[in-house]
Each structure stands twice: as C-alpha cells, then as structure tokens.
Design an enzyme around this catalytic site. Structure first.
Site, mmCIF file in Angstrom:
data_model
loop_
_atom_site.group_PDB
_atom_site.id
_atom_site.type_symbol
_atom_site.label_atom_id
_atom_site.label_comp_id
_atom_site.label_asym_id
_atom_site.label_seq_id
_atom_site.Cartn_x
_atom_site.Cartn_y
_atom_site.Cartn_z
ATOM 1 N N THR A 102 26.343 110.030 27.324
ATOM 2 C CA THR A 102 26.073 108.766 28.163
ATOM 3 C C THR A 102 25.390 107.716 27.368
ATOM 4 O OG1 THR A 102 24.085 109.660 29.244
ATOM 5 C CG2 THR A 102 25.925 109.900 30.655
ATOM 6 N N LYS B 161 18.954 111.074 20.350
ATOM 7 C CA LYS B 161 19.457 111.880 21.530
ATOM 8 C C LYS B 161 18.930 113.401 21.388
ATOM 9 C CE LYS B 161 23.785 111.193 20.237
ATOM 10 N NZ LYS B 161 24.651 110.842 21.172
ATOM 11 N N ARG B 162 19.088 114.207 22.382
ATOM 12 C CA ARG B 162 18.402 115.518 21.802
ATOM 13 C C ARG B 162 18.826 116.217 20.349
ATOM 14 N NH1 ARG B 162 15.363 118.438 25.967
ATOM 15 N NH2 ARG B 162 15.211 119.851 24.454
ATOM 16 N N LYS C 246 25.304 118.198 18.021
ATOM 17 C CA LYS C 246 25.186 116.750 17.838
ATOM 18 C C LYS C 246 25.290 116.214 16.611
ATOM 19 C CE LYS C 246 23.008 116.166 22.513
ATOM 20 N NZ LYS C 246 23.706 115.095 23.100
HETATM 21 C C1 LIG Z 1 20.648 108.719 28.058
HETATM 22 C C2 LIG Z 1 19.834 109.504 27.519
HETATM 23 C C3 LIG Z 1 19.938 110.753 26.914
HETATM 24 C C4 LIG Z 1 21.635 111.181 26.759
HETATM 25 O O1 LIG Z 1 21.951 110.802 25.548
HETATM 26 P P1 LIG Z 1 23.404 111.568 24.848
HETATM 27 O O2 LIG Z 1 23.214 110.735 23.614
HETATM 28 O O3 LIG Z 1 24.122 111.206 25.745
HETATM 29 O O4 LIG Z 1 22.987 112.822 24.812
HETATM 30 C C5 LIG Z 1 19.035 111.595 26.639
HETATM 31 N N1 LIG Z 1 17.739 111.187 26.650
HETATM 32 C C6 LIG Z 1 17.483 110.116 27.359
HETATM 33 C C7 LIG Z 1 16.139 109.649 27.413
HETATM 34 C C8 LIG Z 1 18.376 109.071 27.781
HETATM 35 O O5 LIG Z 1 18.022 108.018 28.207
#
Ligand SMILES: *Cc1c(COP(=O)(O)O)cnc(C)c1O
Length: 890
Positions: free
Chosen positions: A723, A611-612, A617
């Site tokens: 998500t 994730k970012r 996080k």
């Molecule tokens: C789903 C998705 C995110 C969101 O990730 P989270 O863990 O919910 O922050 C970010 N980047 C990409 C490329 C994704 O497919």
C-alpha cells in the site's frame, strides 16, 4: 454553505461539496464553509425525545439534551480551558503545549461523541445491516489532525488556539502514535475505517487494546534495539472506557455433550473483556463510526475461591494472567510466532466481538436465521478465523440450533481476506494446543471438517490425496489446524488484495478450493485513504491540486485527479507542482538532520525504501546495489563524477521482527554501508545513505510527501499488494518496482512510461527458482559486491558473513542475484531521466498523482460493500443548522 434541510432532515445528508460554486480564479477557495455552528439537536435524537417530552418530568432533560457543543471560537476556547482544569486538573495559569493538546483533543472529542451517539442511534433505528471488520491490528497513527480535518474544524481550532497562544501544528507533535499494528495489514484496517465512515457505511472495527503497541526502534551502533512502546503513559483522549460493555471469555476446561445436541463447556479460566470505544469520524459527513477495542481484566467472580481461602496472592496472579492477554502486540509481520498467548489473543477478541454483535442483533426479537441479512464479519487475514468456530459454538450450544443450520448461518456471515501467499505466514495451530486451550472449538472444527470432507468425497470419489490436501486438519507427527482452510470453508467469500495476488490464490495457493468453489473467490485491490495520505500529509500539493481543479471534491472522489492532466503542460502548474514538492523535501531534509545529524541537499534525488524489513521485500537488493554504485562513483575521475553522477539521498526506514535475525542483519548492513559512504570525502553529496529509526505512520506521512522515487522491489509473486506504493504514487513520487502486487495495477493506471519496472515477473521467478542448486552461478557484479563486504572495509566485516552466505551456493531464494543486473540498469535509467529530462520527470510525477484515483480505499470499500457485504450507505442526518444556536425545529 449548509444545505437547506427537508422538514424531517433525514433524507438528504448535507454535502457541502456536492455543488461547488467556486470561481475560476486561481486563488484557493475557502472550503471551510461547512462548520456546524451552534445547533439544537439532530432530528434523529429529537424525534425519539419528542415522545418522552410528553412526560413532564423529562421536560428539563429534553431541553438540555437538545444542546450540542457550539462551534464558534469563543465556545471552543472555553471548552479547551475548562477541560484543562476540570478534566486534566491543571492549573489554568500554567497550560503548556502538552496540556493544551490534551484539552483541545477533549474539546474535539466532546463534539465527536455527539455525532457518534447520533449515528449509532440512527443505525439502530433504521435496523441497518452492519459490517464488523475484525482485525488483530489497527495501525491508526495520530488522530488529532485527522479528526479535525474530517469534522472540518481544523481552521476553527487553529484560530481558537492561536488566540490562546498555541500553535496547532506544534500541538499535533505532542500526540503519540497509536501503533497497534505491524505494517500494511494494520494500516489497511485503519484506512478502511476512515473510508467506511466517509461513505456512511454502518461498519465497526473490532480489535484488541494492547497496552504495548509496536516496539519503538532505536539504532545503536548500527543495530536495531527494541524499546517497549507504552503508548498509554499519558492516557489516550480518543478512547472511552465502557465499563458497561463487558463479556466473559473462557479458556481451557472441558465439555460434555448433552442429549439435545448442545455441549456444555465448563472449568478452565474465565477472563472479562472490557470495551474501549474510539470514535471514527467520516470526512465531510456527520456519520461517526466506532472502533471497539477489548481489554482483558480478571473475571470478578472467578477466583472467589482463592479469596475465600484467604489466598490473596493467588487472586492477584489471576489478575496478572488475565491482563497478559491484551498486554502486547506480537511484533512479527507475516510470520507465525506459534505462541499459545497469540491464539489466546485471537480467541479473546473474537469471542467478545461475537457476543457483542449478537447482543446488538437480538435487541430486536427475531430468529437467528436472519443473522446473515443483518451482519457480516470481514476477517482481516487468518488471525480472527477462529470466529467461525465460535459462531458455531454460540449457535449450537447457546441458541440450540442443529449443526447444519448453524453452519448455513455461519457461512452466510463470514468473509475472509487473505493477505499472503507465503506458507510461513499461513497460520497453523497444533491440535494438542487447540485441544487444551479451546476443547469445544476443536470438536466443532472436526465436525465442520467431517461435513466438508464428505462433500469433497462425493465430488471426487476415491481421491484421498485431495481430501488430505483440502482438509482443515493437516496430518503429520503433530496434527495441525490450518486456519486458512477453516477460513475458506466457513466463509461465503474469500478475497485477495490485488489482481496478481488473487490470481495466485486461485492457481498456486488454494487451487483445489478454487476448483471446488470458484464463486467464493474474488479480488479486492487494496487502497489508502486520501484524507490522511495526501490531504493531511501533503497540504502544499493538496492546495495546488484543489486550486487547479477548482474544487476539493477529488478528496472524496479520487478519480477526479485525472483532471490535472489537462494542466500537465502548463508551465505555471508545473512550477507550482515542483515548488510544493520541494517544500516537502526541505522539511524532510530538516528532519533528517535533526534525527541523524547528516546534512542532505534537498535538490538531490530523494530515493526512498521504507517498509517492514523482510527478505522478500529485498532491502538487500537495494543496499547491495548501493555498494556497487559507491564503487562505481569511486572508479570515475573527478570531472566525470561532477558531470554524470546524479546526487542521491537514499532513505531507508523499517522495523525487523525481533526474532527475525536475517532482517536485523540487513538493518546492520544498511547502517554500516551508510557509515562508510557518508564519511567518504571523495563522495560528498553524490551519495548519502540514511536510515531513519522507528518507522511508523507519522514518519511515513513526512516521507511519503517528499520522495522523488520509491522502491517496491519485492521478488515478483511475494508481495500481496503493498500500500505504500499507492501512497507514494498519489503524492507524485515515481516508483521503481517489480511486476508484483499492486505495482502491476499502478502501472496500468499511470501508464507504463511513467513507472520504472524491472526484473523477473512472477512466472519467471517460478522458473528461475527451479534452477537454484549448489552450483548456481551468481551474477558477476553481485559477486564482486559480496567480495567487497568480505574485504573488511567496514568495521567488523565478519558480522555480515551470514548475509553473504545467504546468497551464495544456490541459496538465493529471493533472487537478488537474478534481478541484480536489471535493477542496476533501471536505476541508470532513473538517473538519466532525472538528470537529462527534468521536465519529463515532472510530468511523470504529475501522471502518477493523476493515475492514482483507483487506489483510494473509498473505491476498495465500495467494492466490498457491494460485492461482499451487500450493505448500503446510511447517512445519518446532521443536527439542524442554526447560526444563532436556538431551537426552531417546531
Ligand atoms: C503504509 C504503511 C506500511 C505498508 O508499507 P508497504 O510498503 O506496503 O509494505 C507499513 N508501515 C507503515 C507505517 C505504513 O504507513
């Protein structure tokens, strides 16, 4: 089989999956029963044309327009070869994978444009209410496989290409990701587009066609290096430039109030917004919606002056200035850059969008009062909130409506989605900046605020503190415009994106707005599209599920996944389940080797944190716990190691905002620790730490299908929803998580015995944070880990000092220390189950998938449509079905 059509062909959209007639055998039934073979024209199109047919001059045109691209192998092959030569100008005897991919994409696009045109025409004819999803980000990823799957043409294209000597799977790899977004917020917008089309909701996306998307991330000596993402180098087969759809957008200048209440805004700079349309096909439906992205170009007449004075260079400068507006996506996620160009981008796309939507509304003569019954704008976070002031400006200055009437119409059209509780991410613009860039809008915002504060004053006489806290304008040395407040005041609905998040909006972030207008606030828990996030990215598990459910209708109705629980104890089902998952792990292991040169064992536990990169996080919590784990393994004698330690492959991926130093420090720490651990022979396969560069949608698709466990460990109360937690759970990956965002709802759905929850909850976090002070005592084990970092085992240990300092002395805002112990404990529990109870692990995996039905974006969109937009499905009739391709509609 295609359903028989009613004579009008309108009332019953085809739904080949509605009445599956699959046997009870365990072989995969063929779901490819719905291809649209040559058909002579949609009834919508035909009935319009019937009128024109009476005009003998149009008879030939009528005949030709009835033709749709036939979907048989030979016709598809011809289309591909013709596009290679006529659209791409390639030598027909030397078509390589890239050209084949482009040509096949164009052949598919031809077909999409047919349903796209028919759908739009049908919406127009039915004069449906529409929703416009306004978002500064659309993180689409690749489109080819998605479009083929949704149109149910994948098998036909695969076969057609195979005969021509191409492997469709390999062609997919040729496509460049459309990364017009940062992370979750942009990906949500993309999932919502897929669901709106699939559910036949007349909904369009509107955004910016950035020339440069999200930067490409390289890792050099353990550090992030950003490389520009010029994703259009090879063109983009999915977009159609609409030189016929363009609008002027003004910046700067000044305005004067006219006697009739209007104002005249003049001077400054004007640029032109040109539309680029991207068809968005629904899954298993004929409906194809639109994503309209704006590009900024110079306004033709604007600098005529310069030309007249023969000031050629000045004119070119104007061109540069204009194109800068849509040049680059701001790569910050959840923080505010505060740059003038960003506000320009926001206003640019919003202004063009409103002009476009109002033009469409006005195609039928009617009063502007009807706007709220025909149009709803969903604002994806505060980025497009300036639309509220722009709508007011159009209604007052162009349509000549009085202020209060304009306000009522405006409020009837807008709904605002909040995505964050973190103050640094709530957009605020300085009043001087606003005044210079959008003088008329600032005046309108002041008028809205005056009117609003009057209402507050009446309700709470004498409470000046409340006025100041609620005001759209923040007082201070430099006055600021609070965009979130404008969003709430100017919308009829405000929603959070998970239950906890919405609760925090009501109680912590906007409690006084909630007190004032409780009816505006509602929850809409996020979702993900099961088409991309299981069907396309995990074909092996998809097949197992469809085989055992004896249908694939679950892809459109995800709660049907519960049905697999019936088989959870069946050894045959369990075996297929593990095999499908192992196949994905093997693929990921291959990718890891290709990218990093590190060999990992697919039988090891794949533990994923992607994730970012953000302090909230808490990738830091993870990597620090891995240092602890590394030390712990070393402390065991060899026999115990072999016996007890569960081999783990820990996979990180994620980008840091270029200006976010602490996030970049974390990336470096992960890579440096990885270097030490991965090269320590005493450790061998017991622990591998991998950082996969350039996290994007395509990489996510491969990782999501292959995780045994994934980390969603934000400090409770900071992650609005998340998500990717949903993506992993849907694919049978277990979750290690805090009681934050949608984790809470996932726990409810999958059962608390099937998720690894640890750490403080949101209330406890609030309490713990109050205790932070310079003499705050850090968890002992964490303190040891920090000492190891300082000890100099890693090269250039001094580089990591800022991280160490950010945790000591009561500065640990994200409570890495407070959650450290319980994190280690839950990880031990994870090891224990994986090692000692493989069957229980497997069943947990099955339960995760089975319980993920709620997290389909189809469910989210249905709720938005019903509770906020008040929009119903409008299925567009398909072209009548004729295997012989001849017209027999008479
Ligand atoms: C789903 C998705 C995110 C969101 O990730 P989270 O863990 O919910 O922050 C970010 N980047 C990409 C490329 C994704 O497919």
């Amino acid at each position: 089989m295609q359903q028989a059509r009613t004579p009008t062909g309108i009332e019953t959209p085809s739904s080949g999956f509605a009445s599956p007639s699959f046997g009870t055998g365990t072989l995969t039934p063929s779901f490819q029963q719905k291809q649209r073979l040559g058909h002579p024209g949609s009834s919508a199109r035909l009935r319009d044309l019937e009128e024109e047919q009476r005009d003998p001059k149009k008879k030939l045109l009528f005949e030709l327009l009835k033709l749709y691209s036939p979907n048989d192998i030979r016709s598809i092959q011809e289309a591909i070869v013709k596009h290679a030569e006529y659209s791409l100008a390639r030598n027909r005897y030397s078509i390589d994978d890239y050209v084949a991919c482009e040509a096949a994409a164009l052949a598919l696009r031809d077909r999409l444009l047919e349903s796209w045109n028919d759908t739009q025409q049908y919406y127009m004819k039915k004069d449906v209410k529409r929703v416009y999803y306004l978002s500064l980000e659309f993180l689409m990823g690749r489109s080819f496989k998605n479009a083929l799957t949704n149109a149910n043409l994948e098998e036909l294209f695969a076969e057609s290409l195979k005969e021509l000597g191409f492997d469709l799977e390999k062609l997919y790899e040729q496509e460049y990701d459309a990364a017009l977004g940062n992370g979750g917020l942009g990906r949500l917008a993309a999932c919502f587009l897929d669901s709106m089309a699939t559910l036949n909701i007349p909904g369009w996306g509107y955004g910016i066609r950035y020339e440069y998307g999200m930067f490409r991330q390289k890792i050099v000596n353990g550090e992030q290096v950003e490389v520009p993402d010029y994703w259009l180098t090879r063109g983009n087969p999915w977009e159609i430039e609409r030189l016929d759809v363009c609008y002027p957008v003004r910046f700067y200048g000044s305005f004067e109030r006219l006697a009739d209440g209007r104002a005249l805004w003049t001077g400054g700079e004007v640029v032109q917004a040109v539309a680029f349309d991207v068809p968005v096909p629904g899954y298993d439906t004929y409906n194809t919606n639109n994503l309209r992205l704006w590009k900024a170009v110079p306004f033709k007449e604007f600098d005529l002056d310069a030309f007249n004075r023969a000031d050629y260079y000045k004119a070119i400068e104007a061109e540069e200035k204009a194109t800068a507006i849509s040049a680059v996506l701001y790569p910050s996620d959840g923080t505010l850059a505060g740059k003038e160009l960003r506000l320009k981008q926001e206003y640019f796309f919003v202004s063009a969008t409103l002009q476009d939507a109002i033009r469409r509304f006005k195609k039928i003569p009617r009063s502007m009062n009807q706007l709220p019954s025909k149009v709803c704008f969903q604002l994806n976070d505060t980025h497009p909130v300036i639309a509220i002031a722009e709508m007011m400006r159009i209604l007052i200055d162009h349509e000549g409506l009085p202020f209060l009437e304009a306000l009522e119409i405006t409020r009837g059209c807008f709904a605002y989605t909040n995505h964050t509780v973190m103050p640094e991410a709530l957009e605020k613009w300085s009043v001087p900046l606003f005044e210079s860039l959008l003088p008329r809008h600032l005046a309108i915002i002041y008028d809205i605020n005056f009117n609003f504060l009057e209402e507050v004053r009446k309700k709470y006489p004498g409470d000046d503190g409340k006025l100041a806290r609620l005001s759209i304008i923040e007082e201070g040395e430099v006055k600021m415009v609070r965009m979130a407040h404008l969003g709430i005041v100017g919308s009829f609905a405000v929603n959070g994106v998970a239950e906890l998040h919405t609760k925090l909006l009501k109680t912590q972030v906007f409690p006084e707005f909630y007190e004032l207008w409780p009816f505006k606030f509602q929850n809409k828990t996020n979702g993900i599209t099961p088409r991309r996030w299981i069907m396309e990215c995990n074909p092996s598990l998809t097949q197992v599920i469809s085989r055992w459910l004896e249908s694939d209708s679950w892809v459109k109705n995800l709660s049907e996944l519960r049905g697999i629980l019936e088989h959870a104890d069946n050894p045959e089902f369990q075996r297929e389940w593990s095999e499908a998952r192992m196949e994905n792990k093997q693929k990921l292991a291959t990718l890891i080797y290709r990218v990093t040169g590190i060999q990992v064992d697919p039988k090891a536990m794949f533990d994923v944190h992607v994730k970012r990169i953000h302090e909230y996080k808490r990738q830091l919590l993870n990597i620090l716990s891995l240092i602890y784990r590394y030390q712990h393994i070393l402390s065991l004698d060899e026999a115990t190691r072999k016996q007890q330690v569960v081999p783990r492959v820990v996979i990180f991926a994620g980008k840091a905002a270029p200006g976010y130093q602490m996030a970049k420090n974390i990336i470096r720490l992960i890579n440096d620790v990885g270097r030490v651990v991965n090269n320590d022979e005493r450790i061998g396969d017991l622990l591998k730490i991998i950082f996969l560069p350039n996290y994007n949608v395509s990489l996510a698709e491969q990782i999501v299908a292959a995780a045994d466990i994934s980390q969603h460990i934000s400090t409770a109360g900071t992650e609005a929803s998340g998500t990717s937690n949903m993506k992993f759970s849907l694919n049978g990956g277990l979750i290690v998580g805090t009681l934050d965002g949608a984790n809470i709802e996932i726990r409810e759905e999958v059962g608390e015995e099937n998720i690894f929850i640890f750490g403080l909850n949101a209330e406890q976090v609030e309490e713990e944070r109050k205790k932070l002070n310079p003499s705050y005592v850090l968890n002992e084990k964490l303190a040891k880990v920090l000492e190891w970092i300082e000890s100099g085992t890693m090269v250039d240990a001094k580089k990591h000092q800022p991280i160490v300092d950010s945790l000591r002395g009561g500065k640990d805002w994200y409570l890495v220390g407070a959650d450290f112990e319980s994190y280690l404990q839950i990880q031990e529990e994870v090891d224990r189950v994986f090692r000692d109870q493989p069957e229980r692990w497997l069943k947990m995996s099955i339960h995760c998938t089975a319980g993920s039905g709620k997290f389909s974006s189809d469910r989210s969109i249905s709720e938005y449509a019903k509770d906020i937009w008040q929009i119903e499905a409008c299925p567009c009739p398909e072209p009548a079905f004729h295997a012989d391709g001849h017209d027999n509609l008479s």
